[in-house]
Design a protein around this motif. Sequence first.
Motif, PDB file in Angstrom:
ATOM      1  N   UNK A 194       0.820  -1.214   0.000  1.00  0.00           N
ATOM      2  CA  UNK A 194       0.000   0.000   0.000  1.00  0.00           C
ATOM      3  C   UNK A 194       0.853   1.263   0.000  1.00  0.00           C
ATOM      4  N   UNK A 195       1.900   1.252   0.795  1.00  0.00           N
ATOM      5  CA  UNK A 195       2.751   2.444   0.848  1.00  0.00           C
ATOM      6  C   UNK A 195       3.493   2.653  -0.471  1.00  0.00           C
ATOM      7  N   UNK A 201       1.811   6.977  -6.566  1.00  0.00           N
ATOM      8  CA  UNK A 201       0.744   7.893  -6.999  1.00  0.00           C
ATOM      9  C   UNK A 201       1.096   9.352  -6.732  1.00  0.00           C
ATOM     10  N   UNK A 202       1.859   9.588  -5.702  1.00  0.00           N
ATOM     11  CA  UNK A 202       2.199  10.974  -5.367  1.00  0.00           C
ATOM     12  C   UNK A 202       3.034  11.635  -6.462  1.00  0.00           C
ATOM     13  N   UNK A 227      -8.482  19.708  -7.875  1.00  0.00           N
ATOM     14  CA  UNK A 227      -8.570  18.271  -8.157  1.00  0.00           C
ATOM     15  C   UNK A 227      -7.312  17.560  -7.678  1.00  0.00           C
ATOM     16  N   UNK A 228      -6.151  18.116  -7.997  1.00  0.00           N
ATOM     17  CA  UNK A 228      -4.910  17.460  -7.573  1.00  0.00           C
ATOM     18  C   UNK A 228      -4.725  17.524  -6.055  1.00  0.00           C
ATOM     19  N   UNK A 233      -5.094  14.558  -0.933  1.00  0.00           N
ATOM     20  CA  UNK A 233      -5.762  14.327   0.356  1.00  0.00           C
ATOM     21  C   UNK A 233      -6.372  12.929   0.428  1.00  0.00           C
ATOM     22  N   UNK A 234      -6.828  12.399  -0.725  1.00  0.00           N
ATOM     23  CA  UNK A 234      -7.353  11.035  -0.747  1.00  0.00           C
ATOM     24  C   UNK A 234      -6.275  10.017  -0.380  1.00  0.00           C
ATOM     25  N   UNK A 235      -5.067  10.237  -0.882  1.00  0.00           N
ATOM     26  CA  UNK A 235      -3.967   9.336  -0.533  1.00  0.00           C
ATOM     27  C   UNK A 235      -3.712   9.375   0.968  1.00  0.00           C
TER      28      UNK A 235
END
Length: 397
Positions: A194-195, A201-202, A227-228, A233-235
């Motif tokens: 996950x990490x 993704x970052x 959006x970005x 924040x979702x991550x």
Amino acid sequence: MAIICLGAFSYYFIREEINENILKDQLKYNQFLATINQLVRFGGNVDLIEKYLKELDLHQIQDAKTLEQFQNHLTQNLANGMIAKIIKQENGIYLFLQTPQEWKLYGGLYSHRLFNYYIITFFAFLIVVFLFALVIKSILPLKILRKEIRKFADGQTNISCKISQNDEIGELAREFENAAEKINALNQSRHLFLRSIMHELKTPITKGRITAEMVDNPLYKERLCNVFERLNSLINEFAKIEELSSRNYCLNKQDYVLKDILNRVFGMLLLDKEQIQELFLLPSENYLLHCDFEMLTLAIKNLLDNALKYKIKDKVEIKVEGDNLVIANFGAPLPYSLKDHAKPFFKDNKSNKNGGLGLGIYIVKSTLESQELKLDYRHEKDKNYFLIQGIITNTKP
């Protein structure tokens, strides 16, 4: 219980043996007494009677303490002749002889006859105590194993259940330790996976954020940047959920103002002031909530997201009922129970709307339970009500 039962059995068994021996010996002593009376009648003296008793294996009792108990059986002022009689007591039967010069007691206590029974009972007690000690010694590791299992259930992974026993308890401890090692390895691989995904993704999100800054149109630029920012924040939210599910998240419960929490939630939903007024009915008063700020905003965000997605008319209402925070919307009732919807990756096949990953209610329930809060649901007058129970502390002036 075994010792008590053994003691009761031994007591009644020995008592019955004593009673049975007394009855048998009473018949024998009656025969002895009849013979002694015949010897006295035909001129037999004390020496002859003593020789007869010795042949019968009846010995004279010399114990002073025992003899003292028979002082009251003496016949006073015995001039001549001899008195022979049987005296029955709890511990046995005795033959009592008295002449004008002296008196003698024959027979004996039954303890020497029942000595073997006492020895067997004593060793039986020793065996029971020994077996009890062995059982206690063998099950003592269960206490250690229980503590380690409780630690593991509380999220502590560095446990040790090594037990040197080669019985079933030792095998159970070794199997549990093997299972704990496998679970720890799976958790570590899951954390790493996950990490790694969040880290990868970052990079494109950061590049997209930089690229969005180069857009000339201010409106598009702001929207792209939002959006970005939302993706970033979702991550962070996923990281919190991962920490919560693995029980590595440290709660920080304090008193927060409801307005501040809602402002954070609206920011997470990328809503501006006009959209907030258009979509929501907010409480007129402000309130204090005792909670973990990050976890509660994540829960409310998912509730409001679902309320907006599934409402059929009017605004979503946020209000307070007693010490409960309520989120209500006009919509069809949940097709399944709240318990079903709270399962991870639960899909609502009865709805024609895109249900996403089916994690919304699961995230809400998990984040609330981590704060010892409860989510409740009811449907009244075409409206769905989701209640976060016991979250309101008091009204802020």
